[in-house]
Design an enzyme around this catalytic site. Sequence first.
Site: not given
Ligand code: PEP
Length: 251
Positions: A173, A13, A97, A167, A95, A212
């Site tokens: 993040g 992503n 965000e 997630e 997602h 992460s």
């Molecule tokens: C994401 O935004 O789907 C995600 C998993 O981000 P990160 O790996 O940066 O935590």
Amino acid sequence: MGRGMRKPVVAANWKMNGSLGLCEHFVANLARPDYADVWIFPTALHLGALAESFRDSDISVGVQNVWCEVEGAFTGEISASMVAAAGGQLALVGHSERRSLFGDSDAVVARKFKKITEAGLIPVLCVGETLEERESGLAFEAVQRQLNAVEEAWDNPAYSHVAIAYEPVWAIGTGEAATPDIAQAMQALIRNHVDQNSSGDSQAVRILYGGSVKGVGAAELIAQEDIDGFLVGGASLDVNEFNQICEAVKS
Ligand code: PEP
């Protein structure tokens, strides 16, 4: 049946990052494992270029968001059918965000999900609890609410052509991935939920972990029974790091 029937997935992503230069760099340097599916979610602006470059390969490309109508007066939006016409095969939906920054409610996520399936794209349904929900012991309730909302809008819940990405919001993040135990526990609950609420697809649906993920630590996560791959944000912008994650899912 079990884990063996589910081909691992490693998905990138890119969020609002990338350029035509990054696309070219990935096309030239991305590992092309035959033991895993590799999915890339660039910005919608870069979808066409990547889809064209990967046209005769096993790498699939998708978008990070669509609107929940086919066409019309929705300034700034794109539809799932337009993504399919541009060579996209997948779409992220829900997602965190999108949910937290752009107001995608459970109901909007459900409508988008429906349009994605109707356009023949594979939805990657993102679910996950906030830190507050986890600390109050309500993590699974939150995830279940997100799954229920989609299932209510779905005529015949059948998850075989769907992927779910667990997630946890507190891991996205932050540099702090969920431990293998925490991720596995939730992903087993999600698979059980699918088993109870759909027509027999619980062993087929691929449940990814996201939050992460990096090369280091990926092998311990993928060793868990119900972790079928990863949705990778920050680390997916570095092709070497992303290739390391692909390597880690080889079992
Ligand atoms: C994401 O935004 O789907 C995600 C998993 O981000 P990160 O790996 O940066 O935590």
